[in-house]
Design a protein around this motif. Structure first.
Motif, PDB file in Angstrom:
ATOM      1  N   ASN A  33       1.280 -11.141  -4.536  1.00 35.97           N
ATOM      2  CA  ASN A  33       0.429 -11.831  -3.549  1.00 35.97           C
ATOM      3  C   ASN A  33       1.104 -11.989  -2.182  1.00 35.97           C
ATOM      4  O   ASN A  33       0.626 -12.755  -1.346  1.00 35.97           O
ATOM      5  CB  ASN A  33       0.003 -13.209  -4.074  1.00 35.97           C
ATOM      6  N   ARG A  34       2.204 -11.270  -1.934  1.00 35.20           N
ATOM      7  CA  ARG A  34       2.830 -11.312  -0.613  1.00 35.20           C
ATOM      8  C   ARG A  34       2.047 -10.449   0.372  1.00 35.20           C
ATOM      9  O   ARG A  34       1.410  -9.479  -0.003  1.00 35.20           O
ATOM     10  CB  ARG A  34       4.280 -10.820  -0.701  1.00 35.20           C
ATOM     11  N   GLU A  35       2.126 -10.832   1.647  1.00 39.28           N
ATOM     12  CA  GLU A  35       1.411 -10.085   2.678  1.00 39.28           C
ATOM     13  C   GLU A  35       2.080  -8.741   2.924  1.00 39.28           C
ATOM     14  O   GLU A  35       3.299  -8.601   2.791  1.00 39.28           O
ATOM     15  CB  GLU A  35       1.349 -10.893   3.967  1.00 39.28           C
ATOM     16  N   ALA A  36       1.257  -7.761   3.302  1.00 40.38           N
ATOM     17  CA  ALA A  36       1.761  -6.421   3.596  1.00 40.38           C
ATOM     18  C   ALA A  36       1.026  -5.882   4.817  1.00 40.38           C
ATOM     19  O   ALA A  36      -0.148  -6.191   5.038  1.00 40.38           O
ATOM     20  CB  ALA A  36       1.560  -5.495   2.400  1.00 40.38           C
ATOM     21  N   GLN A  37       1.714  -5.089   5.612  1.00 35.98           N
ATOM     22  CA  GLN A  37       1.127  -4.548   6.822  1.00 35.98           C
ATOM     23  C   GLN A  37       0.219  -3.355   6.544  1.00 35.98           C
ATOM     24  O   GLN A  37      -0.701  -3.079   7.311  1.00 35.98           O
ATOM     25  CB  GLN A  37       2.246  -4.125   7.792  1.00 35.98           C
ATOM     26  N   GLU A  38       0.475  -2.635   5.459  1.00 32.82           N
ATOM     27  CA  GLU A  38      -0.310  -1.447   5.158  1.00 32.82           C
ATOM     28  C   GLU A  38      -0.334  -1.207   3.654  1.00 32.82           C
ATOM     29  O   GLU A  38       0.527  -1.690   2.919  1.00 32.82           O
ATOM     30  CB  GLU A  38       0.256  -0.226   5.882  1.00 32.82           C
ATOM     31  N   LEU A  39      -1.319  -0.462   3.236  1.00 33.24           N
ATOM     32  CA  LEU A  39      -1.460  -0.131   1.820  1.00 33.24           C
ATOM     33  C   LEU A  39      -0.836   1.214   1.504  1.00 33.24           C
ATOM     34  O   LEU A  39      -0.344   1.423   0.394  1.00 33.24           O
ATOM     35  CB  LEU A  39      -2.946  -0.109   1.426  1.00 33.24           C
ATOM     36  N   TYR A  40      -0.886   2.121   2.460  1.00 35.80           N
ATOM     37  CA  TYR A  40      -0.294   3.449   2.261  1.00 35.80           C
ATOM     38  C   TYR A  40      -0.052   4.088   3.622  1.00 35.80           C
ATOM     39  O   TYR A  40      -0.569   3.613   4.649  1.00 35.80           O
ATOM     40  CB  TYR A  40      -1.208   4.343   1.410  1.00 35.80           C
ATOM     41  N   ARG A  41       0.713   5.152   3.613  1.00 40.44           N
ATOM     42  CA  ARG A  41       0.956   5.917   4.832  1.00 40.44           C
ATOM     43  C   ARG A  41       0.360   7.301   4.688  1.00 40.44           C
ATOM     44  O   ARG A  41       0.480   7.933   3.636  1.00 40.44           O
ATOM     45  CB  ARG A  41       2.448   6.003   5.133  1.00 40.44           C
ATOM     46  N   ASP A  42      -0.260   7.723   5.751  1.00 35.76           N
ATOM     47  CA  ASP A  42      -0.959   8.999   5.745  1.00 35.76           C
ATOM     48  C   ASP A  42      -0.085  10.040   6.438  1.00 35.76           C
ATOM     49  O   ASP A  42       0.191   9.941   7.633  1.00 35.76           O
ATOM     50  CB  ASP A  42      -2.299   8.857   6.472  1.00 35.76           C
TER      51      ASP A  42
END
Length: 266
Positions: A33-42
Motif C-alpha cells: 500500500n505504499r505510494e508509487a510514481q509509476e506502474l511500469y516503464r514503456d
C-alpha cells in the motif's frame, strides 16, 4: 506470469483504464500500500517492464498483466491486492451507474416480494397503476436505506478516526469504494428469476457477500485494521435497520395494504 519484461499491445489486455507511463498522480503498491510514481516503464516497441516497489521489493501492480476476468475473480474472492488495483491504479467511473442499477435491483426484489404477498381485486387499470407506484416507492425506500447505511459508516469513522487521519482520509474515494463493492447486489435479479426453495437462503448469502465486500473496501481504502472496518460496517447496518423500522412503522400507521417488508432477506 513473468514480471521482468513483457510485451503488451496498446489494446490493453490488463484492466481497462490502467495508467500508462509516469503520470503526475500517485499510484499504490498492491502488496504494501505504499505510494508509487509509476506502474511500469514503456521501452521501445511496446516492451514494458513492471515497476518494483522500493518498500517491499515486489511488483507495484502485477494485475496490469492479468486479464480483466482474472481480476474480477480475485475481487470476488475479496483479495486486498485486487481491491487496491481497482481503487488506486485504475480509472473506473461507473460508480453512479452501478449504484443506480443496484438500487433498481433492490427495488425490483422488494416489488416482487410485495406483489407475491398482496391480494388485489381492483380493476386491471388500477392494479397496473398501483403496481407501478409500488415499484417507485420501493426504489425510494431502497435509496434511503442505502444512504442510511453509508451515513452510519461515515459517522462512525468520523468519530473513531483521529484528527490527523481525518485530514488524510479521502472520503470521496471511500464512497466510490463502497459503491463499487456493492456490485454483489446485481445477483439479486438472477436469484429472483430462477426462483426455487432456497431463494431466501440465496438472498441472505448475497447480503453477507455484499457486507464482506464493503468491509474489504473500507479496510483497503483507509489502510486500517479489521476491527475498525468491521465496526464501521456494523454501524452502517444499525442505522440501516433503524431506517427499515421507521418505514415499517410508517406503513403501519397509514394503514397501507403493504404490511410486510422482507428487506431483511437482502
Amino acid at each position: 506470469m513473468g514480471t521482468g519484461g513483457l510485451r503488451a499491445t496498446r489494446s490493453g489486455k490488463g484492466a481497462e483504464g490502467t495508467a500508462t507511463v509516469a503520470s503526475p498522480c500517485l499510484y499504490r503498491c498492491i502488496e504494501c500500500n505504499r505510494e508509487a510514481q509509476e506502474l511500469y516503464r514503456d521501452y521501445s516497441h511496446g516492451v514494458l517492464k513492471i515497476t518494483i516497489c522500493k518498500s517491499c521489493q515486489k511488483p507495484v501492480d502485477k494485475y496490469i498483466e492479468y486479464d480483466p476476468v482474472i481480476i474480477l475473480i480475485n475481487a470476488i474472492l475479496c483479495k486486498a491486492q485486487a481491491y487496491r488495483h481497482i481503487l488506486f491504479n485504475t480509472k473506473i467511473n461507473i460508480h453512479g451507474k452501478l449504484c443506480m442499477f443496484c438500487l433498481l435491483c433492490e427495488a425490483y426484489l422488494r416489488w416482487w416480494q410485495l406483489q407475491d404477498s398482496s391480494q388485489n381485486t381492483a380493476p386491471d387499470d388500477l392494479i397496473r397503476y398501483a403496481k407501478e407506484w409500488d415499484f417507485y416507492r420501493m426504489f425510494v425506500i431502497a435509496a434511503f436505506e442505502q444512504a442510511a447505511f453509508f451515513a452510519g459508516i461515515f459517522a462512525f469513522l468520523w468519530v473513531e478516526l483521529p484528527m490527523t487521519a481525518k485530514k488524510k482520509t479521502n472520503f470521496i474515494l471511500l464512497l466510490k469504494a463502497l459503491l463499487l463493492s456493492s456490485y454483489g447486489k446485481l445477483l439479486l435479479i438472477p436469484a429472483v428469476i430462477w426462483e426455487h426453495d432456497y431463494t431466501p437462503l440465496c438472498l441472505r448469502l448475497i447480503k453477507v457477500f455484499v457486507l464482506t465486500s464493503n468491509f474489504q473496501a473500507i479496510r483497503v481504502t483507509l489502510n486500517t485494521n479489521r476491527r475498525l472496518s468491521l465496526l464501521a460496517v456494523l454501524s452502517g447496518l444499525l442505522l440501516e435497520s433503524i431506517m427499515v423500522y421507521f418505514f415499517q412503522r410508517m406503513e403501519w400507521d397509514v394503514g397501507s395494504d403493504c404490511t410486510l417488508y422482507k428487506s431483511q432477506d437482502f
